[in-house]
Design a protein around this motif. Structure first.
Motif, PDB file in Angstrom:
ATOM      1  N   HIS A  89     -77.628  13.523  13.949  1.00 45.81           N
ATOM      2  CA  HIS A  89     -77.710  12.801  15.214  1.00 45.81           C
ATOM      3  C   HIS A  89     -77.446  11.309  15.057  1.00 45.81           C
ATOM      4  CE1 HIS A  89     -81.564  10.970  14.142  1.00 45.81           C
ATOM      5  NE2 HIS A  89     -82.080  12.172  13.870  1.00 45.81           N
ATOM      6  N   PHE A  90     -77.420  10.610  16.175  1.00 44.23           N
ATOM      7  CA  PHE A  90     -77.234   9.158  16.274  1.00 44.23           C
ATOM      8  C   PHE A  90     -78.174   8.411  15.329  1.00 44.23           C
ATOM      9  CE2 PHE A  90     -78.770   5.347  18.833  1.00 44.23           C
ATOM     10  CZ  PHE A  90     -77.637   4.564  18.648  1.00 44.23           C
ATOM     11  N   ARG A  91     -77.591   7.598  14.456  1.00 44.70           N
ATOM     12  CA  ARG A  91     -78.303   6.723  13.514  1.00 44.70           C
ATOM     13  C   ARG A  91     -79.037   7.487  12.420  1.00 44.70           C
ATOM     14  NH1 ARG A  91     -81.250   1.617  16.174  1.00 44.70           N
ATOM     15  NH2 ARG A  91     -80.630   0.719  14.187  1.00 44.70           N
ATOM     16  N   GLY A  92     -78.877   8.798  12.360  1.00 46.03           N
ATOM     17  CA  GLY A  92     -79.583   9.571  11.352  1.00 46.03           C
ATOM     18  C   GLY A  92     -78.834   9.626  10.026  1.00 46.03           C
ATOM     19  N   ASN A  93     -79.589   9.839   8.945  1.00 42.90           N
ATOM     20  CA  ASN A  93     -78.990  10.047   7.634  1.00 42.90           C
ATOM     21  C   ASN A  93     -79.567  11.330   7.027  1.00 42.90           C
ATOM     22  OD1 ASN A  93     -81.549   9.406   6.660  1.00 42.90           O
ATOM     23  ND2 ASN A  93     -80.990   7.353   5.975  1.00 42.90           N
ATOM     24  N   LEU A  94     -79.386  11.511   5.734  1.00 44.29           N
ATOM     25  CA  LEU A  94     -79.852  12.734   5.088  1.00 44.29           C
ATOM     26  C   LEU A  94     -81.352  12.950   5.215  1.00 44.29           C
ATOM     27  CD1 LEU A  94     -77.763  12.565   1.780  1.00 44.29           C
ATOM     28  CD2 LEU A  94     -77.409  14.132   3.698  1.00 44.29           C
ATOM     29  N   ASP A  95     -82.112  11.861   5.329  1.00 46.70           N
ATOM     30  CA  ASP A  95     -83.564  11.981   5.405  1.00 46.70           C
ATOM     31  C   ASP A  95     -84.053  12.462   6.767  1.00 46.70           C
ATOM     32  OD1 ASP A  95     -83.699  10.967   2.816  1.00 46.70           O
ATOM     33  OD2 ASP A  95     -83.876   8.894   3.514  1.00 46.70           O
ATOM     34  N   ASN A  96     -83.206  12.410   7.785  1.00 46.65           N
ATOM     35  CA  ASN A  96     -83.645  12.755   9.133  1.00 46.65           C
ATOM     36  C   ASN A  96     -83.597  14.239   9.442  1.00 46.65           C
ATOM     37  OD1 ASN A  96     -82.428   9.707   9.554  1.00 46.65           O
ATOM     38  ND2 ASN A  96     -84.229  10.111  10.807  1.00 46.65           N
ATOM     39  N   TRP A  97     -83.203  15.060   8.463  1.00 42.85           N
ATOM     40  CA  TRP A  97     -83.320  16.506   8.620  1.00 42.85           C
ATOM     41  C   TRP A  97     -84.713  16.926   8.158  1.00 42.85           C
ATOM     42  CZ3 TRP A  97     -80.120  18.972  11.572  1.00 42.85           C
ATOM     43  CH2 TRP A  97     -78.777  18.561  11.670  1.00 42.85           C
ATOM     44  N   ASP A  98     -85.405  17.690   8.980  1.00 43.26           N
ATOM     45  CA  ASP A  98     -86.741  18.180   8.633  1.00 43.26           C
ATOM     46  C   ASP A  98     -86.619  19.209   7.514  1.00 43.26           C
ATOM     47  OD1 ASP A  98     -89.290  19.238   8.484  1.00 43.26           O
ATOM     48  OD2 ASP A  98     -89.480  19.628  10.632  1.00 43.26           O
ATOM     49  N   PRO A  99     -87.250  18.983   6.349  1.00 44.15           N
ATOM     50  CA  PRO A  99     -87.173  19.968   5.267  1.00 44.15           C
ATOM     51  C   PRO A  99     -87.651  21.363   5.678  1.00 44.15           C
ATOM     52  CG  PRO A  99     -88.037  17.899   4.442  1.00 44.15           C
ATOM     53  CD  PRO A  99     -87.966  17.766   5.943  1.00 44.15           C
ATOM     54  N   ALA A 100     -88.621  21.426   6.584  1.00 42.90           N
ATOM     55  CA  ALA A 100     -89.107  22.739   7.021  1.00 42.90           C
ATOM     56  C   ALA A 100     -88.002  23.525   7.709  1.00 42.90           C
ATOM     57  CB  ALA A 100     -90.302  22.574   7.959  1.00 42.90           C
ATOM     58  N   LEU A 101     -87.186  22.855   8.515  1.00 47.37           N
ATOM     59  CA  LEU A 101     -86.073  23.523   9.184  1.00 47.37           C
ATOM     60  C   LEU A 101     -84.992  23.904   8.186  1.00 47.37           C
ATOM     61  CD1 LEU A 101     -84.402  24.457  11.620  1.00 47.37           C
ATOM     62  CD2 LEU A 101     -83.588  22.084  11.846  1.00 47.37           C
ATOM     63  N   VAL A 102     -84.597  22.956   7.340  1.00 51.76           N
ATOM     64  CA  VAL A 102     -83.506  23.228   6.395  1.00 51.76           C
ATOM     65  C   VAL A 102     -83.894  24.357   5.443  1.00 51.76           C
ATOM     66  CG1 VAL A 102     -82.008  22.250   4.625  1.00 51.76           C
ATOM     67  CG2 VAL A 102     -82.690  20.850   6.585  1.00 51.76           C
ATOM     68  N   ASP A 103     -85.127  24.350   4.948  1.00 51.53           N
ATOM     69  CA  ASP A 103     -85.562  25.405   4.042  1.00 51.53           C
ATOM     70  C   ASP A 103     -85.551  26.768   4.728  1.00 51.53           C
ATOM     71  OD1 ASP A 103     -85.896  23.453   2.166  1.00 51.53           O
ATOM     72  OD2 ASP A 103     -88.086  23.468   2.210  1.00 51.53           O
ATOM     73  N   ALA A 104     -85.945  26.784   6.001  1.00 55.80           N
ATOM     74  CA  ALA A 104     -85.929  28.052   6.745  1.00 55.80           C
ATOM     75  C   ALA A 104     -84.497  28.533   6.947  1.00 55.80           C
ATOM     76  CB  ALA A 104     -86.626  27.880   8.089  1.00 55.80           C
TER      77      ALA A 104
END
Length: 282
Positions: A38-53
């Motif tokens: 999303h806007f202004r987001g980087n790699l850290d702005n993905w929730d690990p809980a979502l990505v892991d799922a």
């Protein structure tokens, strides 16, 4: 392969367009799923809980597009160029596969639409989270309080929560937990710059310039599409997601309850399950 996104290292790859892209990946097997931020987001702005799922049964790859975070270059100010840059990133990975699945979130959902149009052979299936079609009436820019909350020189977490989550105790608590998961890692990405902020908002504003003829473009998307949003998203109102799903032939849509722009983090288990079901179809 790293099992959790929270521990995944930042890796780089050089693309033919001269950009050094930064990315993280988890999981293995299946058609790779590429995430667009999303806007202004980087790699850290993905929730690990979502990505892991999402990575339970497939390889999931998140990356910084041109000029974002640790990726080199200057962020372009058009969605079309962002899409071409994203395609260059997938080419650079040399995935040995003709296709990838794509999940675009907010600004990333605009880029995902362009990828599906520019190189239809690349996108096998497409997930569009908090999405709107180009040219939708009323989409030109965001409400003043919204851009004030997320578009200032300094990012204030409490203001981001106001946009990404509703005022209910359940939603706000989910948002606080998601933010805690995002930024509790040893290796953080570089913060996005003001140049990135300006270029991305220019691209978003141009995308929202009303144009009924532009709405016809997405009718050419050939890949199966899943559109999703929260029922109280103040950045991309749910009616725009409904409009988009109605324009794309055969598109599916789901609206998640008591949720705003960050619905996919608030409802991470349910959303990941819905995405897995959609991507897993033959």
């Amino acid at each position: 392969m790293t099992r959790s996104y929270a521990q995944a290292p930042i890796t780089t790859v050089s693309a033919a367009n001269g950009i050094e892209y930064a990315y993280r990946e988890v999981g293995e097997g299946g058609v790779p799923l590429v995430l667009l931020m999303h806007f202004r987001g980087n790699l850290d702005n993905w929730d690990p809980a979502l990505v892991d799922a999402l990575a339970q049964s497939r390889r999931v790859i998140a990356f910084d597009n041109t000029g974002v975070g640790r990726s080199s270059g200057r962020t372009p100010s058009t969605i079309a160029q962002m899409a071409l840059d994203a395609i260059a990133f997938t080419d650079a990975l040399d995935l040995d596969l003709a296709q990838v699945d794509v999940l675009g979130f907010s600004l990333g959902s605009f880029v995902a639409q362009e990828i599906a149009l520019i190189r239809p052979a690349l996108a096998r299936r497409v997930v569009l989270a908090s999405a709107a079609p180009q040219g939708a009436p009323g989409m030109h820019g965001w409400a003043k309080w919204v851009i004030g909350a997320v578009g200032g020189p300094e990012i204030v977490p409490a203001s981001v929560l106001d946009v990404f989550y509703t005022r209910s105790p359940e939603s706000r608590s989910a948002g606080e937990k998601a933010m805690g998961r995002m930024f509790t890692r040893e290796e953080l990405d570089m913060a996005t710059t003001w140049q990135t902020r300006q270029a991305q908002y220019d691209a978003i504003a141009a995308w929202g310039i009303p144009g009924f003829s532009l709405l016809e473009r997405v009718t050419a998307i050939q890949a199966p599409v899943f559109v999703a949003n929260g029922d109280s998203d103040p950045m991309i109102l749910p009616r725009y997601s409904h409009l988009l799903a109605g324009l794309i032939p055969g598109a599916e849509i789901k609206i998640y309850p008591d949720a705003a722009h960050g619905f996919l983090f608030q409802h991470h288990d349910q959303f990941a399950g819905d995405v897995a079901h959609f991507l897993g179809r033959q």
